[in-house]
Design an enzyme around this catalytic site. Structure first.
Site, PDB file in Angstrom:
ATOM      1  N   LYS A  79       0.854  -1.194   0.000  1.00 29.12           N
ATOM      2  CA  LYS A  79       0.000   0.000   0.000  1.00 29.12           C
ATOM      3  C   LYS A  79       0.890   1.244   0.000  1.00 29.12           C
ATOM      4  O   LYS A  79       1.926   1.273   0.684  1.00 29.12           O
ATOM      5  CB  LYS A  79      -0.892  -0.030   1.252  1.00 29.12           C
ATOM      6  CG  LYS A  79      -1.923   1.095   1.328  1.00 29.12           C
ATOM      7  CD  LYS A  79      -2.791   0.941   2.578  1.00 29.12           C
ATOM      8  CE  LYS A  79      -3.853   2.002   2.718  1.00 29.12           C
ATOM      9  NZ  LYS A  79      -4.671   1.850   3.926  1.00 29.12           N
ATOM     10  N   SER A 154      -9.619   1.883   3.060  1.00 31.29           N
ATOM     11  CA  SER A 154      -8.784   2.659   2.171  1.00 31.29           C
ATOM     12  C   SER A 154      -7.782   1.814   1.381  1.00 31.29           C
ATOM     13  O   SER A 154      -7.235   2.282   0.383  1.00 31.29           O
ATOM     14  CB  SER A 154      -8.016   3.712   2.972  1.00 31.29           C
ATOM     15  OG  SER A 154      -7.178   3.082   3.936  1.00 31.29           O
ATOM     16  N   SER A 178      -9.741  -0.501   7.307  1.00 30.54           N
ATOM     17  CA  SER A 178      -9.214  -0.408   5.938  1.00 30.54           C
ATOM     18  C   SER A 178      -8.529  -1.643   5.383  1.00 30.54           C
ATOM     19  O   SER A 178      -8.134  -1.637   4.221  1.00 30.54           O
ATOM     20  CB  SER A 178      -8.271   0.777   5.830  1.00 30.54           C
ATOM     21  OG  SER A 178      -9.020   1.938   5.690  1.00 30.54           O
TER      22      SER A 178
HETATM   23  N1  GLN Z   1     -12.976   4.041   6.596  1.00 29.31           N
HETATM   24  C1  GLN Z   1     -12.302   4.493   7.786  1.00 29.31           C
HETATM   25  C2  GLN Z   1     -11.948   5.935   7.659  1.00 29.31           C
HETATM   26  O1  GLN Z   1     -12.237   6.515   6.670  1.00 29.31           O
HETATM   27  C3  GLN Z   1     -11.135   3.632   8.085  1.00 29.31           C
HETATM   28  C4  GLN Z   1      -9.897   4.040   7.407  1.00 29.31           C
HETATM   29  C5  GLN Z   1      -8.730   3.176   7.742  1.00 29.31           C
HETATM   30  O2  GLN Z   1      -8.858   2.132   8.399  1.00 29.31           O
HETATM   31  N2  GLN Z   1      -7.573   3.634   7.315  1.00 29.31           N
HETATM   32  O3  GLN Z   1     -11.393   6.518   8.526  1.00 29.31           O
END
Ligand code: GLN
Length: 487
Positions: A79, A154, A178
């Site tokens: 990532k 994400s 994420s």
């Molecule tokens: N969807 C969550 C957010 O927008 C989690 C993001 C993540 O785990 N990096 O914060």
């Protein structure tokens, strides 16, 4: 069967037995990426030359009978929020568009020492804020099961690349879901280890008390292999814990009938009916297999999202203060100092990132700190206490991963709050710092959906044990849309 279709363990075996070389495997993976990524858009950077060079080095070592690491020759995607020496690390943000770190994140070093070969960096929501990769400053990654749908986020690039069989392994990061949410949307295995189990050194910080790195693979056994490599104390990360790391692969192929499994009722109430039905049918298979379940309650679950969406932005507002046009990344104006700060942030950061910075700054401001941030911390303590209580009676919990299957790109464009609801079954687990894995449970109208196994702190082993058994009982096939982008 093509080499790129192999799981990590299958590829490892084939390499060890000399059925093919690392160079052949890596070449096959690049063929696959070239054939599919114009549709999927999982990658933001590819490192083909370096990868082939490393593959040849490993082949030579193997040929000479030298010792190679446990993941020697295995292709991996990373990532784009993990630092990679001399390779762009953009966080899918305009402000870091040209950022080339001078060092590797600890996980990247660990994988490299184990012989894994990085093939590229994957797309993500900017600074890991989002649930769909639509917040990437570059482009949205597609869900390989249906190109009109999002892959989750994400870490959507990582999950889509594993689901498309572009790589057998990718790393993601999970702050509120994420890894697990995109794993659920793409039909792959995604695990968030306990906070402190895997070093965060070199992971670009979003919310430091919640962020954790973990793997995406196509099987639970592959995830166990990767955990063995990336876990452990790191002097460069003071929050990484100095505890002995068990061999996670020892937890595979084991009986689970002695384990006490809890079903947190709130999680089942918060998801769509079809998701609940599917997850329950998965649980029935375990029941037929001899496992026993008890219903448990985590009453503060509904408040978890509110707490998460104050704590994560609060930490982000502080962490992202460093992107000011001076120290990192792009500078968008040079007229005077203040204009340089403001223009660099205005031009360099996207709408969702700005929303989080504003929300976090507000929650931390003198007048609202007690009412918002402190209150959220109290909710966090309650959530942790509730988990502790439940885990004094259970070994693991099983729950849905996401409230719905994947959705159409653009569906939540004007509605960030609906987007935030994606995290309802995952964010509480980050607030409590626990390990959890999502594995494919089945399909709803052709789209995959995950089931989540949650464990006690630092008990990734038992989580793997249960997930492995569940995976074998569920027999979700096909595991990937292997014949291409949904063709
Ligand atoms: N969807 C969550 C957010 O927008 C989690 C993001 C993540 O785990 N990096 O914060």
């Amino acid at each position: 069967m093509k080499l790129y279709q192999l799981t990590l363990q299958e590829a490892k075996k084939g390499l060890e037995q000399g059925e093919f070389t690392s160079e052949e495997l890596v070449s096959s993976v690049f063929e696959r990426i070239e054939e599919t990524d114009s549709d999927i858009k999982a990658f933001v950077t590819l490192t083909k030359e370096k990868a082939l060079e490393k593959a040849r080095e490993i082949d030579k070592k193997r040929k000479n009978g030298e010792k190679v690491g446990p993941l020697a020759g295995i292709p991996v995607a990373i990532k784009d929020n993990m630092c990679t020496e001399e390779v762009l690390t953009t966080c899918s943000s305009k402000i870091l568009e040209n950022y080339v770190p001078p060092y590797n994140a600890t996980v990247v070093n660990k994988l490299s020492e184990a012989g894994a070969i990085m093939v590229g960096k994957t797309n993500m929501d900017e600074f890991a804020m989002g649930s769909s990769t639509e917040n990437s400053a570059f482009y949205t990654t597609k869900n390989p099961w249906d190109l009109k749908k999002v892959p989750g986020g994400s870490s959507g690039g990582s999950s889509a690349s594993v689901a498309t069989a572009q790589v057998p392994l990718a790393l993601g990061s999970d702050t509120g879901g994420s890894i697990r949410q995109p794993a659920s949307f793409c039909g792959v295995v995604g695990m968030k280890p306990t906070y402190g189990r895997v070093s965060r050194y070199g992971l670009v910080a979003f919310a430091s008390s919640l962020d954790q790195i973990g793997p995406f693979t196509r099987t639970v056994a592959d995830t166990a292999e990767v955990l063995d490599v990336i876990s452990g104390n790191d002097p460069m990360d003071s929050t990484s814990v100095d505890l002995e790391v068990p061999k996670h692969t020892d937890y595979l192929d084991k009986d689970i009938s002695e384990l006490k499994i809890g079903l947190p009722k709130e999680y089942f109430e918060l998801v769509d009916d079809e998701v609940r039905t599917l997850v329950n049918s998965g649980i029935d298979k375990l029941r037929d297999d001899g496992s026993e379940f008890s219903e448990v309650s985590l009453p503060t679950t509904e408040q978890a999202l509110n707490a998460y969406y104050l704590i994560a932005p609060a930490e982000a507002s502080s962490n992202l203060a460093r992107y000011d046009g001076v120290r990192y990344g792009n500078r968008f104006a040079t007229s005077d100092l203040k204009t340089m700060y403001t223009e660099s942030r205005k031009e360099g950061l996207g709408d969702e990132v700005k929303r989080r910075i504003m929300l976090g700054t507000y929650a931390l401001s003198a007048g609202y700190h007690d009412a918002l941030y402190l209150k959220a911390l109290k909710v966090r303590s309650l959530i942790k206490e509730e988990f502790d209580k439940v885990f004094s009676e259970c070994d693991v919990l099983i729950a849905p991963t996401t409230p719905t299957p994947s959705f159409e790109e653009g569906a939540n464009d004007d509605d960030p709050l609906t987007m935030y609801k994606n995290d309802i079954c995952t964010a509480p687990i980050n607030l409590a710092g626990l390990p959890a894995v999502s594995i494919p449970c089945g399909f709803i109208e052709g789209l995959p959906i995950g089931i989540q196994v949650i464990g006690k702190p630092f008990d990734e082993g038992t989580v793997i044990q249960v997930a492995d058994r569940l995976e074998k009982l569920l027999q979700v096939t096909p595991k990937t849309p292997q014949q291409g982008s949904n063709s």
